[in-house]
Design a protein around this motif. Structure first.
Motif, PDB file in Angstrom:
ATOM      1  N   CYS A 124      -1.721  -0.187   5.853  1.00  0.00           N
ATOM      2  CA  CYS A 124      -2.603  -0.897   4.926  1.00  0.00           C
ATOM      3  C   CYS A 124      -3.119   0.172   3.972  1.00  0.00           C
ATOM      4  CB  CYS A 124      -3.779  -1.522   5.664  1.00  0.00           C
ATOM      5  SG  CYS A 124      -3.345  -2.763   6.862  1.00  0.00           S
ATOM      6  N   SER A 125      -2.697   0.131   2.716  1.00  0.00           N
ATOM      7  CA  SER A 125      -3.095   1.197   1.786  1.00  0.00           C
ATOM      8  C   SER A 125      -4.588   1.211   1.518  1.00  0.00           C
ATOM      9  CB  SER A 125      -2.314   1.102   0.477  1.00  0.00           C
ATOM     10  OG  SER A 125      -2.631  -0.079  -0.234  1.00  0.00           O
ATOM     11  N   CYS A 126      -5.266   0.093   1.752  1.00  0.00           N
ATOM     12  CA  CYS A 126      -6.717   0.046   1.532  1.00  0.00           C
ATOM     13  C   CYS A 126      -7.481   0.839   2.581  1.00  0.00           C
ATOM     14  CB  CYS A 126      -7.213  -1.397   1.500  1.00  0.00           C
ATOM     15  SG  CYS A 126      -7.153  -2.269   3.080  1.00  0.00           S
ATOM     16  N   LEU A 127      -6.838   1.157   3.687  1.00  0.00           N
ATOM     17  CA  LEU A 127      -7.532   1.835   4.782  1.00  0.00           C
ATOM     18  C   LEU A 127      -7.110   3.278   5.006  1.00  0.00           C
ATOM     19  CD1 LEU A 127      -7.635  -1.003   7.446  1.00  0.00           C
ATOM     20  CD2 LEU A 127      -9.364  -0.358   5.773  1.00  0.00           C
ATOM     21  N   VAL A 128      -6.067   3.712   4.332  1.00  0.00           N
ATOM     22  CA  VAL A 128      -5.564   5.065   4.524  1.00  0.00           C
ATOM     23  C   VAL A 128      -6.209   5.999   3.505  1.00  0.00           C
ATOM     24  CG1 VAL A 128      -3.507   6.532   4.435  1.00  0.00           C
ATOM     25  CG2 VAL A 128      -3.377   4.248   5.447  1.00  0.00           C
ATOM     26  N   PRO A 129      -6.899   7.046   3.950  1.00  0.00           N
ATOM     27  CA  PRO A 129      -7.445   8.014   2.996  1.00  0.00           C
ATOM     28  C   PRO A 129      -6.308   8.684   2.218  1.00  0.00           C
ATOM     29  CG  PRO A 129      -8.479   8.264   5.145  1.00  0.00           C
ATOM     30  CD  PRO A 129      -7.301   7.344   5.330  1.00  0.00           C
ATOM     31  N   ALA A 130      -6.384   8.623   0.906  1.00  0.00           N
ATOM     32  CA  ALA A 130      -5.311   9.160   0.062  1.00  0.00           C
ATOM     33  C   ALA A 130      -5.092  10.651   0.281  1.00  0.00           C
ATOM     34  CB  ALA A 130      -5.611   8.874  -1.406  1.00  0.00           C
ATOM     35  N   ALA A 131      -6.142  11.376   0.627  1.00  0.00           N
ATOM     36  CA  ALA A 131      -6.004  12.817   0.849  1.00  0.00           C
ATOM     37  C   ALA A 131      -5.040  13.124   1.994  1.00  0.00           C
ATOM     38  CB  ALA A 131      -7.374  13.433   1.133  1.00  0.00           C
ATOM     39  N   LEU A 132      -4.814  12.170   2.879  1.00  0.00           N
ATOM     40  CA  LEU A 132      -3.928  12.394   4.025  1.00  0.00           C
ATOM     41  C   LEU A 132      -2.453  12.206   3.704  1.00  0.00           C
ATOM     42  CD1 LEU A 132      -5.952  10.656   6.887  1.00  0.00           C
ATOM     43  CD2 LEU A 132      -5.915  13.072   6.229  1.00  0.00           C
ATOM     44  N   VAL A 133      -2.135  11.736   2.504  1.00  0.00           N
ATOM     45  CA  VAL A 133      -0.730  11.478   2.187  1.00  0.00           C
ATOM     46  C   VAL A 133      -0.122  12.546   1.282  1.00  0.00           C
ATOM     47  CG1 VAL A 133      -0.994   9.001   2.559  1.00  0.00           C
ATOM     48  CG2 VAL A 133      -1.196   9.917   0.250  1.00  0.00           C
ATOM     49  N   ASP A 134      -0.784  13.660   1.111  1.00  0.00           N
ATOM     50  CA  ASP A 134      -0.249  14.726   0.264  1.00  0.00           C
ATOM     51  C   ASP A 134       1.153  15.097   0.726  1.00  0.00           C
ATOM     52  OD1 ASP A 134      -0.329  16.560  -1.840  1.00  0.00           O
ATOM     53  OD2 ASP A 134      -1.081  18.162  -0.545  1.00  0.00           O
ATOM     54  N   GLY A 135       2.099  15.073  -0.194  1.00  0.00           N
ATOM     55  CA  GLY A 135       3.482  15.419   0.107  1.00  0.00           C
ATOM     56  C   GLY A 135       4.313  14.274   0.664  1.00  0.00           C
ATOM     57  N   ALA A 136       3.713  13.112   0.813  1.00  0.00           N
ATOM     58  CA  ALA A 136       4.419  11.981   1.427  1.00  0.00           C
ATOM     59  C   ALA A 136       5.240  11.197   0.419  1.00  0.00           C
ATOM     60  CB  ALA A 136       3.406  11.049   2.091  1.00  0.00           C
ATOM     61  N   GLU A 137       6.149  10.409   0.960  1.00  0.00           N
ATOM     62  CA  GLU A 137       6.887   9.433   0.166  1.00  0.00           C
ATOM     63  C   GLU A 137       6.226   8.080   0.391  1.00  0.00           C
ATOM     64  OE1 GLU A 137      11.322   7.476  -0.131  1.00  0.00           O
ATOM     65  OE2 GLU A 137      11.132   9.583   0.452  1.00  0.00           O
ATOM     66  N   VAL A 138       5.777   7.462  -0.690  1.00  0.00           N
ATOM     67  CA  VAL A 138       5.101   6.162  -0.627  1.00  0.00           C
ATOM     68  C   VAL A 138       6.014   5.120  -1.264  1.00  0.00           C
ATOM     69  CG1 VAL A 138       3.073   4.834  -1.344  1.00  0.00           C
ATOM     70  CG2 VAL A 138       2.832   7.274  -0.763  1.00  0.00           C
ATOM     71  N   THR A 139       6.251   4.047  -0.535  1.00  0.00           N
ATOM     72  CA  THR A 139       7.095   2.974  -1.044  1.00  0.00           C
ATOM     73  C   THR A 139       6.264   1.707  -1.146  1.00  0.00           C
ATOM     74  OG1 THR A 139       8.982   3.981   0.077  1.00  0.00           O
ATOM     75  CG2 THR A 139       9.261   1.734  -0.744  1.00  0.00           C
ATOM     76  N   THR A 140       6.183   1.165  -2.355  1.00  0.00           N
ATOM     77  CA  THR A 140       5.425  -0.065  -2.600  1.00  0.00           C
ATOM     78  C   THR A 140       6.385  -1.245  -2.638  1.00  0.00           C
ATOM     79  OG1 THR A 140       5.631  -0.052  -5.014  1.00  0.00           O
ATOM     80  CG2 THR A 140       3.845   1.293  -4.055  1.00  0.00           C
ATOM     81  N   VAL A 141       5.840  -2.425  -2.853  1.00  0.00           N
ATOM     82  CA  VAL A 141       6.690  -3.607  -2.955  1.00  0.00           C
ATOM     83  C   VAL A 141       7.717  -3.453  -4.079  1.00  0.00           C
ATOM     84  CG1 VAL A 141       5.116  -4.927  -4.438  1.00  0.00           C
ATOM     85  CG2 VAL A 141       6.717  -6.129  -2.922  1.00  0.00           C
ATOM     86  N   ALA A 142       7.358  -2.758  -5.137  1.00  0.00           N
ATOM     87  CA  ALA A 142       8.301  -2.561  -6.245  1.00  0.00           C
ATOM     88  C   ALA A 142       9.532  -1.777  -5.802  1.00  0.00           C
ATOM     89  CB  ALA A 142       7.623  -1.836  -7.402  1.00  0.00           C
ATOM     90  N   GLY A 143       9.376  -0.914  -4.822  1.00  0.00           N
ATOM     91  CA  GLY A 143      10.497  -0.130  -4.313  1.00  0.00           C
ATOM     92  C   GLY A 143      11.232  -0.795  -3.168  1.00  0.00           C
ATOM     93  N   ARG A 144      10.788  -1.970  -2.739  1.00  0.00           N
ATOM     94  CA  ARG A 144      11.385  -2.632  -1.574  1.00  0.00           C
ATOM     95  C   ARG A 144      11.945  -4.012  -1.873  1.00  0.00           C
ATOM     96  NH1 ARG A 144      12.731   0.376   2.540  1.00  0.00           N
ATOM     97  NH2 ARG A 144      12.925  -1.598   3.573  1.00  0.00           N
TER      98      ARG A 144
END
Length: 168
Positions: free
Chosen positions: A68-88
């Protein structure tokens, strides 16, 4: 679905580097900015709903994990690959959802698509089709107010069977 606790933005700011739907992106973040807020600030179209992790409409994949992107602190995703509905968005799932009357108001659709695609990928990789029970479990974190889930589940199971046939 992986979720954390929502905390309002703090005063300190910084940036994190992520890859969003294949595009390198820098997100402006505070120490507790949610991933949803950071993505929206960067003009990434991620829908939100309850902003409490209850509805699933803001679901994204972070390094392949459904969150749930509303609950994940953005600072914890540094360096991550994020896939949204647009990418799926894959045409077979979207067509099946439409054919089964599974898209009505659109509130749940983005989160359902992300969660369904994650489940479909896992099932295809395992060589096993999703059943109604496994599809229900995979979509549990997504709230739908209109369809009663029947059409959504039928579409996801149909696509799962079709994708497995295509791999054989």
């Amino acid at each position: 679905m992986i979720c954390a606790t929502t905390i309002p933005d703090g005063p300190d700011a910084g940036t994190v580097a992520v890859v969003v739907d294949g595009t390198p992106t820098t997100l402006e973040v505070g120490p507790v900015t949610s991933l949803l807020r950071a993505l929206r600030t960067a003009s990434v179209p991620v829908p939100g709903g309850c902003e409490e992790g209850e509805c699933g409409s803001c679901s994204v994949l972070v390094d392949g994990d459904l969150v749930c992107s509303c609950l994940v602190p953005a600072a914890l995703v540094d360096g991550a690959e994020v896939t949204t509905v647009a990418g799926r968005q894959r045409p077979d799932l979207l067509a099946a959802l439409a054919a089964h009357g599974a898209v009505q108001c659109g509130f749940c659709t983005p989160g359902m698509v992300v969660a369904a695609e994650a489940a479909l990928d896992a099932a295809t990789a395992a060589g096993e089709p999703l059943t109604r029970a496994t599809a229900t479990e995979a979509l549990t974190g997504n709230l739908c107010r209109c369809t009663g889930y029947r059409g959504i589940l039928e579409a996801v199971v149909e696509v799962s069977v079709g994708r497995l046939r295509a791999t054989r």
